[in-house]
Design a protein around this motif. Sequence first.
Motif, PDB file in Angstrom:
ATOM      1  N   THR A  56       0.861  -1.185   0.000  1.00  0.00           N
ATOM      2  CA  THR A  56       0.000   0.000   0.000  1.00  0.00           C
ATOM      3  C   THR A  56       0.898   1.235   0.000  1.00  0.00           C
ATOM      4  O   THR A  56       2.109   1.145   0.225  1.00  0.00           O
ATOM      5  CB  THR A  56      -0.897   0.026   1.243  1.00  0.00           C
ATOM      6  N   LYS A  57       0.303   2.379  -0.236  1.00  0.00           N
ATOM      7  CA  LYS A  57       1.068   3.623  -0.236  1.00  0.00           C
ATOM      8  C   LYS A  57       1.707   3.851   1.120  1.00  0.00           C
ATOM      9  O   LYS A  57       2.880   4.246   1.217  1.00  0.00           O
ATOM     10  CB  LYS A  57       0.149   4.798  -0.582  1.00  0.00           C
TER      11      LYS A  57
ATOM     12  N   SER B 106       4.655   1.462   1.584  1.00  0.00           N
ATOM     13  CA  SER B 106       5.785   1.880   0.750  1.00  0.00           C
ATOM     14  C   SER B 106       6.516   3.056   1.375  1.00  0.00           C
ATOM     15  O   SER B 106       7.754   3.091   1.422  1.00  0.00           O
ATOM     16  CB  SER B 106       5.298   2.260  -0.652  1.00  0.00           C
ATOM     17  N   GLU B 107       5.754   4.031   1.861  1.00  0.00           N
ATOM     18  CA  GLU B 107       6.365   5.215   2.469  1.00  0.00           C
ATOM     19  C   GLU B 107       7.125   4.850   3.736  1.00  0.00           C
ATOM     20  O   GLU B 107       8.224   5.357   3.979  1.00  0.00           O
ATOM     21  CB  GLU B 107       5.276   6.247   2.779  1.00  0.00           C
TER      22      GLU B 107
END
Length: 205
Positions: free
Chosen positions: A144-145, A148-149
């Motif tokens: 997911t975003k 990833s972050e």
Amino acid sequence: MRPARKHKNRGQNNIGRVDVSEPASISAGIADRYATAIFEIASEGSALDTLEKSINDLAAALADSEDLRTLISSPLVSRDEQAAAITAVAEKMGIDQVLRNALTLMAAKRRLFVVPALIEALRARISEARGEVTAEVISAKALTKTQSEKLAKTLAERVGKTVTLNATVDESIIGGLVVKVGSKMIDSSIRSKLNSLQNAMKEVG
């Protein structure tokens, strides 16, 4: 007579080893030369952002299209057919002009088979120019975003540079992640731990 036969066998084995490694070495060398030229032109024109978007779009197209992968790798496709097709694809995708010209030239010289290596070489140069490092990430499911972050931040703290993720999915991985930063492999997958345990048990047995 025996020493002569042994010498002959050693020669045959050496030839075999060279033949196996040669294609990958040739691809990397060709890709590196094209990447250097493309990167220098893009840098002079302050067009690295445009180039980066183009190579990402091209990488995505290669991943999604078997026809495109066949186009760049099949010896059955003629030079003219390759050049016409890759030019049309590049124009339709809005690929950066410098990269588009390079792809057309590569088709004319029967070098499109190195495009995957070219993409990686260009990504590495762009990251280096920005003081970044690219991490190759393989996960069982798409990140997911937020994931990833968080991963990028964690890796950045470890390597001391801004980290860009190049994420791919491998459903055969049983949980966890396999991450490669430069030459360093960071493997937290359960499968890897199971394999290590099994190997240890074999050694004990």
